[in-house]
Design a protein around this motif. Sequence first.
Motif, PDB file in Angstrom:
ATOM      1  N   ALA A 135       0.811  -1.235   0.000  1.00 32.28           N
ATOM      2  CA  ALA A 135       0.000   0.000   0.000  1.00 32.28           C
ATOM      3  C   ALA A 135       0.835   1.270   0.000  1.00 32.28           C
ATOM      4  CB  ALA A 135      -0.955  -0.001   1.186  1.00 32.28           C
ATOM      5  N   CYS A 136       2.032   1.227   0.568  1.00 30.25           N
ATOM      6  CA  CYS A 136       2.848   2.438   0.658  1.00 30.25           C
ATOM      7  C   CYS A 136       3.873   2.545  -0.462  1.00 30.25           C
ATOM      8  CB  CYS A 136       3.540   2.504   2.017  1.00 30.25           C
ATOM      9  SG  CYS A 136       2.395   2.695   3.398  1.00 30.25           S
ATOM     10  N   GLY A 137       3.779   1.658  -1.434  1.00 27.37           N
ATOM     11  CA  GLY A 137       4.673   1.752  -2.579  1.00 27.37           C
ATOM     12  C   GLY A 137       4.431   3.017  -3.380  1.00 27.37           C
ATOM     13  N   ASP A 138       5.439   3.407  -4.143  1.00 24.12           N
ATOM     14  CA  ASP A 138       5.392   4.677  -4.871  1.00 24.12           C
ATOM     15  C   ASP A 138       4.160   4.814  -5.748  1.00 24.12           C
ATOM     16  OD1 ASP A 138       9.009   4.908  -5.430  1.00 24.12           O
ATOM     17  OD2 ASP A 138       7.752   5.425  -3.703  1.00 24.12           O
ATOM     18  N   ILE A 139       3.740   3.753  -6.381  1.00 24.10           N
ATOM     19  CA  ILE A 139       2.626   3.868  -7.317  1.00 24.10           C
ATOM     20  C   ILE A 139       1.291   3.545  -6.659  1.00 24.10           C
ATOM     21  CG2 ILE A 139       4.070   3.377  -9.317  1.00 24.10           C
ATOM     22  CD1 ILE A 139       2.874   0.566  -9.343  1.00 24.10           C
ATOM     23  N   TYR A 140       1.313   3.217  -5.374  1.00 21.52           N
ATOM     24  CA  TYR A 140       0.080   2.792  -4.714  1.00 21.52           C
ATOM     25  C   TYR A 140      -0.433   3.761  -3.647  1.00 21.52           C
ATOM     26  CZ  TYR A 140       0.898  -1.724  -6.903  1.00 21.52           C
ATOM     27  OH  TYR A 140       1.097  -2.721  -7.814  1.00 21.52           O
ATOM     28  N   PHE A 141       0.448   4.473  -2.955  1.00 22.30           N
ATOM     29  CA  PHE A 141      -0.022   5.174  -1.768  1.00 22.30           C
ATOM     30  C   PHE A 141      -0.894   6.387  -2.085  1.00 22.30           C
ATOM     31  CE2 PHE A 141       2.302   9.177  -0.801  1.00 22.30           C
ATOM     32  CZ  PHE A 141       3.290   9.165  -1.764  1.00 22.30           C
ATOM     33  N   HIS A 142      -0.984   6.759  -3.357  1.00 22.14           N
ATOM     34  CA  HIS A 142      -1.896   7.825  -3.754  1.00 22.14           C
ATOM     35  C   HIS A 142      -3.301   7.289  -4.048  1.00 22.14           C
ATOM     36  CE1 HIS A 142       1.403  10.694  -4.299  1.00 22.14           C
ATOM     37  NE2 HIS A 142       2.077   9.727  -4.857  1.00 22.14           N
ATOM     38  N   ARG A 143      -3.424   5.988  -4.136  1.00 20.74           N
ATOM     39  CA  ARG A 143      -4.676   5.384  -4.576  1.00 20.74           C
ATOM     40  C   ARG A 143      -5.640   5.186  -3.420  1.00 20.74           C
ATOM     41  NH1 ARG A 143      -3.524   0.298  -8.382  1.00 20.74           N
ATOM     42  NH2 ARG A 143      -5.693   0.013  -7.762  1.00 20.74           N
ATOM     43  N   THR A 144      -6.778   5.845  -3.489  1.00 17.15           N
ATOM     44  CA  THR A 144      -7.761   5.735  -2.409  1.00 17.15           C
ATOM     45  C   THR A 144      -8.400   4.354  -2.367  1.00 17.15           C
ATOM     46  OG1 THR A 144      -9.471   6.668  -3.842  1.00 17.15           O
ATOM     47  CG2 THR A 144      -8.259   8.211  -2.450  1.00 17.15           C
ATOM     48  N   ASP A 145      -8.421   3.635  -3.470  1.00 15.92           N
ATOM     49  CA  ASP A 145      -9.082   2.315  -3.478  1.00 15.92           C
ATOM     50  C   ASP A 145      -8.268   1.255  -2.751  1.00 15.92           C
ATOM     51  OD1 ASP A 145      -7.961   0.721  -6.464  1.00 15.92           O
ATOM     52  OD2 ASP A 145      -7.236   2.622  -5.665  1.00 15.92           O
ATOM     53  N   ILE A 146      -6.983   1.528  -2.500  1.00 14.58           N
ATOM     54  CA  ILE A 146      -6.147   0.582  -1.766  1.00 14.58           C
ATOM     55  C   ILE A 146      -6.496   0.579  -0.283  1.00 14.58           C
ATOM     56  CG2 ILE A 146      -3.756   0.052  -1.113  1.00 14.58           C
ATOM     57  CD1 ILE A 146      -4.338  -0.558  -3.994  1.00 14.58           C
ATOM     58  N   PHE A 147      -7.052   1.680   0.184  1.00 15.04           N
ATOM     59  CA  PHE A 147      -7.346   1.876   1.602  1.00 15.04           C
ATOM     60  C   PHE A 147      -8.841   1.682   1.829  1.00 15.04           C
ATOM     61  CE2 PHE A 147      -3.218   3.296   2.969  1.00 15.04           C
ATOM     62  CZ  PHE A 147      -2.629   3.640   1.759  1.00 15.04           C
ATOM     63  N   THR A 148      -9.183   0.773   2.703  1.00 20.94           N
ATOM     64  CA  THR A 148     -10.575   0.337   2.825  1.00 20.94           C
ATOM     65  C   THR A 148     -11.319   0.942   3.996  1.00 20.94           C
ATOM     66  OG1 THR A 148      -9.778  -1.606   4.011  1.00 20.94           O
ATOM     67  CG2 THR A 148     -10.134  -1.841   1.640  1.00 20.94           C
ATOM     68  N   SER A 149     -10.611   1.493   4.970  1.00 25.81           N
ATOM     69  CA  SER A 149     -11.272   2.094   6.123  1.00 25.81           C
ATOM     70  C   SER A 149     -10.756   3.514   6.297  1.00 25.81           C
ATOM     71  CB  SER A 149     -10.987   1.281   7.391  1.00 25.81           C
ATOM     72  OG  SER A 149     -11.562   0.000   7.292  1.00 25.81           O
ATOM     73  N   TRP A 150     -11.687   4.446   6.514  1.00 20.46           N
ATOM     74  CA  TRP A 150     -11.354   5.865   6.546  1.00 20.46           C
ATOM     75  C   TRP A 150     -11.931   6.533   7.784  1.00 20.46           C
ATOM     76  CZ3 TRP A 150      -8.768   8.517   2.533  1.00 20.46           C
ATOM     77  CH2 TRP A 150      -8.457   7.744   1.407  1.00 20.46           C
ATOM     78  N   GLY A 151     -11.196   7.551   8.244  1.00 19.85           N
ATOM     79  CA  GLY A 151     -11.745   8.414   9.271  1.00 19.85           C
ATOM     80  C   GLY A 151     -12.566   9.523   8.642  1.00 19.85           C
ATOM     81  N   GLN A 152     -13.101  10.389   9.494  1.00 18.14           N
ATOM     82  CA  GLN A 152     -13.968  11.476   9.029  1.00 18.14           C
ATOM     83  C   GLN A 152     -13.188  12.711   8.606  1.00 18.14           C
ATOM     84  OE1 GLN A 152     -17.431  11.162   8.639  1.00 18.14           O
ATOM     85  NE2 GLN A 152     -16.735   9.051   8.878  1.00 18.14           N
ATOM     86  N   GLY A 153     -11.926  12.775   8.970  1.00 19.55           N
ATOM     87  CA  GLY A 153     -11.106  13.895   8.544  1.00 19.55           C
ATOM     88  C   GLY A 153     -10.969  14.978   9.593  1.00 19.55           C
ATOM     89  N   THR A 154      -9.893  15.763   9.465  1.00 17.72           N
ATOM     90  CA  THR A 154      -9.662  16.914  10.334  1.00 17.72           C
ATOM     91  C   THR A 154      -9.194  18.071   9.453  1.00 17.72           C
ATOM     92  OG1 THR A 154      -8.488  17.686  12.321  1.00 17.72           O
ATOM     93  CG2 THR A 154      -7.249  16.222  10.869  1.00 17.72           C
ATOM     94  N   GLN A 155      -9.775  19.238   9.710  1.00 21.65           N
ATOM     95  CA  GLN A 155      -9.510  20.404   8.864  1.00 21.65           C
ATOM     96  C   GLN A 155      -8.189  21.062   9.259  1.00 21.65           C
ATOM     97  OE1 GLN A 155     -11.446  21.966   6.233  1.00 21.65           O
ATOM     98  NE2 GLN A 155      -9.545  23.141   6.018  1.00 21.65           N
ATOM     99  N   VAL A 156      -7.371  21.338   8.266  1.00 27.83           N
ATOM    100  CA  VAL A 156      -6.154  22.125   8.451  1.00 27.83           C
ATOM    101  C   VAL A 156      -6.275  23.370   7.581  1.00 27.83           C
ATOM    102  CG1 VAL A 156      -3.661  22.233   8.079  1.00 27.83           C
ATOM    103  CG2 VAL A 156      -4.696  20.144   8.997  1.00 27.83           C
ATOM    104  N   THR A 157      -6.153  24.530   8.208  1.00 23.17           N
ATOM    105  CA  THR A 157      -6.218  25.790   7.482  1.00 23.17           C
ATOM    106  C   THR A 157      -4.932  26.562   7.752  1.00 23.17           C
ATOM    107  OG1 THR A 157      -8.623  25.865   7.703  1.00 23.17           O
ATOM    108  CG2 THR A 157      -7.505  27.918   7.121  1.00 23.17           C
ATOM    109  N   VAL A 158      -4.240  26.905   6.680  1.00 26.58           N
ATOM    110  CA  VAL A 158      -3.000  27.660   6.804  1.00 26.58           C
ATOM    111  C   VAL A 158      -3.249  29.049   6.233  1.00 26.58           C
ATOM    112  CG1 VAL A 158      -0.539  27.753   6.298  1.00 26.58           C
ATOM    113  CG2 VAL A 158      -1.696  25.535   6.500  1.00 26.58           C
ATOM    114  N   SER A 159      -3.234  30.021   7.116  1.00 26.13           N
ATOM    115  CA  SER A 159      -3.577  31.385   6.703  1.00 26.13           C
ATOM    116  C   SER A 159      -2.979  32.379   7.672  1.00 26.13           C
ATOM    117  CB  SER A 159      -5.097  31.541   6.660  1.00 26.13           C
ATOM    118  OG  SER A 159      -5.445  32.892   6.367  1.00 26.13           O
ATOM    119  N   SER A 160      -2.650  33.549   7.128  1.00 29.28           N
ATOM    120  CA  SER A 160      -2.147  34.607   8.001  1.00 29.28           C
ATOM    121  C   SER A 160      -3.285  35.501   8.455  1.00 29.28           C
ATOM    122  CB  SER A 160      -1.077  35.419   7.259  1.00 29.28           C
ATOM    123  OG  SER A 160      -1.574  35.895   6.021  1.00 29.28           O
TER     124      SER A 160
END
Length: 129
Positions: free
Chosen positions: A104-129
Amino acid sequence: QLNIVESGGGLVHPGGSLTLSCAASGFTLDSYAIGWFRQAPGKEREGVSCISISSIYVNYADSVKGRSTISRDNAKNMVNLQINNLKPEDTAVYFCAASTARYACGDIYFHRTDIFTSWGQGTQVTVSS
């Protein structure tokens, strides 16, 4: 579906740092490859970093390479992603995801969302001055 929760997001000034955490319950994270993804408004979800099963291998997207570190804290059953020198283009919702695939962490695989089967809900990161 595994129970995964992200934390550590927030509002940060450009040049600042954040450590995002991925926590799990009911299963051992070290038995899974863990990927961090991000999705900015209007853009596709993209792979940011990945740590393989038993931490044998790590990978980073070019956009964060050299200023990010992914690591496991097995005592807390967590995976952390530290990003330094944050830029406005790092603004996104960051997701943690688990995969049983040893590649899953190979160069051509770790960008692929279909390789990963369980997901969290996410956390917002905002970078701003």
